[in-house]
Design an enzyme around this catalytic site. Sequence first.
Site: not given
Length: 643
Positions: A283, A456
Amino acid sequence: MNLENIAEKEKDTVKKKPKRKKYYNKPKSTEKKVDETKVQEVKTQEVKKVVTQKDEQAPKKKVHKKIEKPENLEKLEEDKKIAIKSEKEEKMYVIPLGGLDEVGKNMTLVQYRDEIIIIDSGVTFPDDGLLGIDLVIPDFSYIESNRDKVKGLFITHGHEDHIGSVPYLYQKIDKNIPVHGGKLTLALIKSKFENGDVSKVLPKMKEVKGRDKIKIGKYFEVEFVGVTHSIADAYAIVVTTPAGRVMYTGDFKIDLTPVDGDGVDFLRLAQIGEEGVDLLLSDSTNSEIDGFTPSEKTVGEAFKVEFTKAKGRIIVAAFASHIHRLQQIVNIAHEHGRKIAIDGRSLVKVFDIASSLGYLKLPENIMINLSDVDKMKDNKVVILCTGTQGEPMAALSRIAKNMHKHTKVKEGDTVIISATPIPGNERAVSNNINSLLKYEAEVVFKKIAGIHVSGHASKEEQKLMLNLIKPKNFMPVHGEFKMLKAHKETAIETGIPKSNIVIATNGSKVEVTKTSAKVKGKVNAGATLVDGLGVGDIGHIVLKDRQQLSQDGVVIIVFTMNKETGKIVSGPDIVTRGFVYSRDSEVILNEANDHIKVKLKEFEENGIKDWATIKNSVRDIASKFFYNRIKRTPVILPIIMDI
């Protein structure tokens, strides 16, 4: 001497002779052997001496030539072996169909021989240029052409950018292909089939937990590994085939104090790193942000501060799928003796699903109907709503514009927007904030207030993941190009060679072996636009027309013609929408009408009755007139009626 004595003497001589011969031969024989040995030794020494002298006297060039030739031969042999090994080496392919050079629409295929598995099937939401479009989903054409090879769908977590296009995908693949995911993830997918307009037929669903290993097809083993994110049941996925091992982190952050107590499975991640990973996909959303992403628990502390300060009603806008945050809001509201009313279909759905599965724990009697809010004291109410991104029809936008059926903002209200604008939504969010402030409400929206943290990983967490896994090759995913590039630089800092990092695009066919990972070709990939029930039927031409309509409007020119004679019976009449206001622009429209009448008269006189020719000519005349007169280019629609 008598004969007897002579005979005796000769006898003695004969007897003594052999003894003397034996005695004589023995030393002679020994002496000969010794001499031969010496000669042999001398010869050997001489030969060695000659060889040594030749080697010493040999020119250096010749020696160099003798060494160089074998080295070249060895190199050629080694290259040959590598070439043969490369031909025989097992290969698998990683094919991203979404999530690269963009945020959202995540989808990745892993292909080995005649089998394919799919990881995630998400959506993204349209920007300002996609007028009238509801959703953007991946292009499934490669999957559709290889549908017989697809063995399973594996979902990392339940956010829309990872599950939003699942119903559309199952229109293209066999309903018997199983979808694997966590309990909450599967429940959210199930609701899409039950409440959606795409398909009511549920695919096979197989619930998984952390460390579960699924053998699927002839070659694939897929393992789920627990990570933390802004939703429960978030997993990384490890795919093993005879060609190697690929790990896909999914969306993650390293939250050391998670709200639900289920943290990152560091032990298993480290073990996987020790076992070896040939390619890591990770990610990249926060790859430009230094440091660590704060824990979700810090948001709870910030909410406590705002709830303590609030004297009137509290209106909270939050992401519907952010269950950990919703739980903290529920807990804090309960501590302050406030009831909660929900506004927004997605929130109602998530509250229903998450509470029934035990992911969201609701104190008894804490929920009230939205219509009952006005019956409560202001300091006893929390209104939880959607609209963090300024969506025009979301609850917060309607409240901000004073268009909501039940809720009107007033002085003393505290409005908390628990999110940061997604790129492209900044203007809409800002408009809502300005509107709310005009009603003298207290608006809490800045990130520095601590009422929102990302789900994130930032740079340091990305480094930690890279160090745990120690992949041979690395491929950043989930992000715009600048994010992928920043993640690449972070990977280089951790020691991954630049040559072992792949920057791919949607559709890249990344070949993975035990020795390398590199782009080897491309497949069809792109975006499919969803407008209502129409999937993929809106193309660039339609969007261009919509854009032109939105900018310059439409002009409709209607006239009636006798098809047999070509004579104009009535008209032309000009009708406009979004172009000019007819009453204020009669002069311009009348001038345009006169130009069209002249041309139609020419057609009558020349006996031209072909509708296509007449329409095109009328369209050209009107377009040139309006551009020359007022510098606008509306959509011109000539309509001919016949009698």
